[in-house]
Design an enzyme around this catalytic site. Structure first.
Site, mmCIF file in Angstrom:
data_model
loop_
_atom_site.group_PDB
_atom_site.id
_atom_site.type_symbol
_atom_site.label_atom_id
_atom_site.label_comp_id
_atom_site.label_asym_id
_atom_site.label_seq_id
_atom_site.Cartn_x
_atom_site.Cartn_y
_atom_site.Cartn_z
ATOM 1 N N ASP A 116 2.005 -10.228 3.601
ATOM 2 C CA ASP A 116 2.618 -9.268 2.587
ATOM 3 C C ASP A 116 4.053 -9.206 2.442
ATOM 4 O O ASP A 116 4.477 -8.870 1.516
ATOM 5 C CB ASP A 116 2.065 -7.858 2.884
ATOM 6 C CG ASP A 116 0.580 -7.858 2.548
ATOM 7 O OD1 ASP A 116 0.151 -8.259 1.465
ATOM 8 O OD2 ASP A 116 -0.090 -7.104 3.130
ATOM 9 N N HIS A 169 -3.519 -11.346 8.174
ATOM 10 C CA HIS A 169 -3.731 -9.885 7.868
ATOM 11 C C HIS A 169 -5.084 -9.744 7.454
ATOM 12 O O HIS A 169 -5.663 -10.412 6.408
ATOM 13 C CB HIS A 169 -2.613 -9.797 6.648
ATOM 14 C CG HIS A 169 -2.818 -8.191 6.200
ATOM 15 N ND1 HIS A 169 -3.149 -7.189 7.195
ATOM 16 C CD2 HIS A 169 -2.273 -7.724 4.964
ATOM 17 C CE1 HIS A 169 -2.871 -6.004 6.395
ATOM 18 N NE2 HIS A 169 -2.438 -6.201 5.239
ATOM 19 N N ASP A 184 -7.436 -7.986 0.544
ATOM 20 C CA ASP A 184 -6.862 -8.944 -0.606
ATOM 21 C C ASP A 184 -6.759 -10.264 -0.135
ATOM 22 O O ASP A 184 -6.620 -11.176 -0.893
ATOM 23 C CB ASP A 184 -5.775 -8.203 -1.483
ATOM 24 C CG ASP A 184 -4.715 -7.801 -0.264
ATOM 25 O OD1 ASP A 184 -5.251 -7.139 0.850
ATOM 26 O OD2 ASP A 184 -3.643 -7.605 -0.502
ATOM 27 N N HIS A 198 2.406 -4.623 7.304
ATOM 28 C CA HIS A 198 2.294 -3.184 7.355
ATOM 29 C C HIS A 198 0.952 -2.532 7.831
ATOM 30 O O HIS A 198 0.629 -1.488 7.613
ATOM 31 C CB HIS A 198 2.434 -2.786 5.944
ATOM 32 C CG HIS A 198 1.116 -3.013 4.849
ATOM 33 N ND1 HIS A 198 0.578 -2.061 4.214
ATOM 34 C CD2 HIS A 198 0.509 -4.299 4.575
ATOM 35 C CE1 HIS A 198 -0.410 -2.803 3.648
ATOM 36 N NE2 HIS A 198 -0.457 -3.901 3.791
ATOM 37 N N GLU A 237 -6.308 -7.200 5.780
ATOM 38 C CA GLU A 237 -6.523 -6.305 4.538
ATOM 39 C C GLU A 237 -7.431 -7.222 3.527
ATOM 40 O O GLU A 237 -6.875 -8.785 3.425
ATOM 41 C CB GLU A 237 -5.285 -5.942 3.721
ATOM 42 C CG GLU A 237 -5.614 -4.628 2.757
ATOM 43 C CD GLU A 237 -4.499 -3.856 2.501
ATOM 44 O OE1 GLU A 237 -3.280 -4.156 2.986
ATOM 45 O OE2 GLU A 237 -4.803 -2.719 1.933
ATOM 46 N N HIS A 295 -5.235 -1.207 -4.178
ATOM 47 C CA HIS A 295 -5.203 -0.130 -3.262
ATOM 48 C C HIS A 295 -5.929 0.972 -3.977
ATOM 49 O O HIS A 295 -5.518 1.989 -3.860
ATOM 50 C CB HIS A 295 -4.045 0.267 -2.527
ATOM 51 C CG HIS A 295 -3.339 -0.559 -1.642
ATOM 52 N ND1 HIS A 295 -2.104 -0.384 -1.564
ATOM 53 C CD2 HIS A 295 -3.577 -1.656 -0.973
ATOM 54 C CE1 HIS A 295 -1.757 -1.396 -0.530
ATOM 55 N NE2 HIS A 295 -2.576 -2.059 -0.120
ATOM 56 N N HIS A 339 1.718 -12.618 -1.926
ATOM 57 C CA HIS A 339 1.630 -12.274 -3.232
ATOM 58 C C HIS A 339 2.876 -12.642 -4.062
ATOM 59 O O HIS A 339 3.834 -12.489 -3.427
ATOM 60 C CB HIS A 339 1.640 -10.568 -3.406
ATOM 61 C CG HIS A 339 0.588 -9.859 -2.692
ATOM 62 N ND1 HIS A 339 -0.958 -10.159 -3.221
ATOM 63 C CD2 HIS A 339 0.407 -9.059 -1.625
ATOM 64 C CE1 HIS A 339 -1.612 -9.463 -2.431
ATOM 65 N NE2 HIS A 339 -1.048 -8.773 -1.581
ATOM 66 N N TYR A 391 7.485 -2.919 -4.643
ATOM 67 C CA TYR A 391 6.778 -3.407 -3.297
ATOM 68 C C TYR A 391 7.293 -2.600 -2.121
ATOM 69 O O TYR A 391 6.694 -2.030 -1.183
ATOM 70 C CB TYR A 391 6.630 -4.735 -3.373
ATOM 71 C CG TYR A 391 5.775 -5.172 -2.484
ATOM 72 C CD1 TYR A 391 4.303 -5.536 -2.874
ATOM 73 C CD2 TYR A 391 5.939 -5.410 -1.182
ATOM 74 C CE1 TYR A 391 3.433 -6.171 -2.401
ATOM 75 C CE2 TYR A 391 4.878 -6.170 -0.330
ATOM 76 C CZ TYR A 391 3.682 -6.571 -0.840
ATOM 77 O OH TYR A 391 2.637 -7.135 -0.099
HETATM 78 FE FE1 FEO Z 1 -1.729 -5.712 2.931
HETATM 79 FE FE2 FEO Z 1 -1.776 -7.951 0.460
HETATM 80 O O1 FEO Z 1 -2.581 -6.737 1.756
#
Ligand code: FEO
Length: 397
Positions: free
Chosen positions: A164, A79, A83, A145, A81, A23, A225, A192
């Site tokens: 996530d 998601h 990544d 999230h 995002e 991030h 992850h 996390y």
């Molecule tokens: Fe919300 Fe692993 O990205």
């Protein structure tokens, strides 16, 4: 590289051993991370999530070399995002007509990131995608999230893909939760949660209850992850339940910054006072300008009280303490207590400013705080010890 995690289900992600900041520089990844992508092969083949775009070439090449790329019938974007969606652009260049399943918010986010009009199929909770002998069920998880976040669940194999949620930043070739160092795994999971999910705790609790009410068996949890939870996979769900309920341990964290050690001496004497009054409480001290902020947030998450100290500088507080106050304001901790302290030479605004910041961050103030003029002498340090004893009395479990 790919790994079969169950017959017909392969991990096709990327382990990133190098990354130390995530991030931007907002989240430290001391142990690296992984971007988990999964391929489910039934009569139809579905790719669940991709990897961060610096690895997109390698990701798509691997799918091509293994012959899987041309077999993909559906892509799931749980998601947006980057990544997880970062490789979509390169992937969709190769398979432009393949439908991309995501939430309606996912369509907006993905269009916002990539400015492409892919063959989006917006889905809602309870809708399913038939793969032949198995189905994928979609479960929207807004604000867990991001607004677009979604889980999906594979019937017959009983696997939850929650993106996530239930993840952690660990690079490992061992893949499974039972094979990695358990203390490291716990530390990365709680860090996390503390740093990413704390603001959404009410939604975490609600979503878990909603999922439990679906009464679906869970043999494996495959987050986006870190490790795949195959040994007692619900252990991490139970931990999330515990952490979502204004979690605290019998701990007090003292966080400070100091210029010429006056505020540090205060912090140490306050700690002695707490320990002399309450032998059961765990007291930890952190100089915030020398300590990783995400690690300190994790300690605050575990604490029942936070004592925050800064000397006065330029009618204000030291910038590391100001940054930390902003960090904890955004996280919105609940049911935690706090107090401020610090030295000063003339104007002496720091304690009041920290008090204001702590209140804005939702902490309950235990006192008006303690400020001391110039460098504390023995008598002043006794005052700090007394302050620590009072804090201990007011927070005793
Ligand atoms: Fe919300 Fe692993 O990205």
């Amino acid at each position: 590289m790919k790994r079969e995690i169950k017959k017909g289900i392969e991990w096709v992600g990327k382990v990133d051993w190098e990354i130390r900041e995530f991030h931007g520089a907002e989240y430290s990844t001391h142990r690296g991370t992984s971007y988990n992508s999964y391929l489910v092969k039934d009569k139809k083949t579905v790719l669940i999530d991709t990897v961060w775009d610096p690895f997109s070439e390698e990701f798509v090449e691997n799918l091509e070399k293994s012959g899987d790329l041309k077999e993909i019938d559906y892509v799931i974007a749980n998601h947006a995002e980057v990544d997880h969606s970062g490789s979509l652009a390169r992937l969709m260049d190769r398979i432009p007509d393949v439908p991309v399943y995501c939430t309606s918010n996912g369509v907006k986010s993905l269009k916002g990131h990539f400015h492409k009009d892919w063959n989006f199929v917006p889905v809602k909770t309870g809708e399913t995608l038939d793969l032949g002998s198995k189905k994928l069920m979609f479960i929207e998880a807004p604000m867990l999230h991001w607004p677009d976040s979604m889980f999906c669940y594979l019937t017959e194999d009983n696997i939850l893909f929650p993106n996530d949620a239930f993840g952690q930043h660990i690079a490992t070739e061992l893949l499974y939760n039972d094979l990695v160092d358990q203390a490291e795994l716990y530390q990365e999971c709680i860090k996390y949660y503390a740093n990413i999910l704390t603001p959404f705790s009410r939604l975490v609790e609600k979503k878990i209850n909603e999922f439990v009410n679906l009464d679906l068996p869970v043999d494996m949890i495959c987050p986006s992850h870190g490790v795949v939870w195959r040994d007692n996979p619900l252990q991490i769900v139970n931990k999330y339940m515990e952490w979502s309920k204004n979690y605290q341990e019998n701990q007090i964290s003292i966080v400070y910054d100091t210029m010429w050690n006056g505020t540090r001496k205060m912090a140490e004497s306050i700690a002695e006072g707490i320990e002399s009054k309450d032998k059961s409480v765990r007291v930890k001290l952190y100089n915030i300008s020398h300590t990783d902020k995400n690690d300190v947030v994790t300690e605050v998450f575990k604490s029942k009280a936070l004592l925050l100290g800064s000397p006065t500088i330029n009618r204000g507080i030291l910038s590391a303490v100001a940054g930390f106050l902003e960090e904890i304001r955004g996280l919105g901790f609940k049911e935690k207590k706090a107090a401020a302290f610090g030295t000063y030479g003339w104007s002496g605004e720091s304690v009041k400013m920290i008090n204001d910041g702590l209140e804005k961050a939702g902490f309950e103030l235990l006192s008006e705080g303690l400020r001391l003029l110039w460098n504390p002498d023995a008598g002043m340090l006794d005052e700090c010890e007394q302050f620590g004893k009072e804090i201990a009395s007011k927070t005793e479990s």
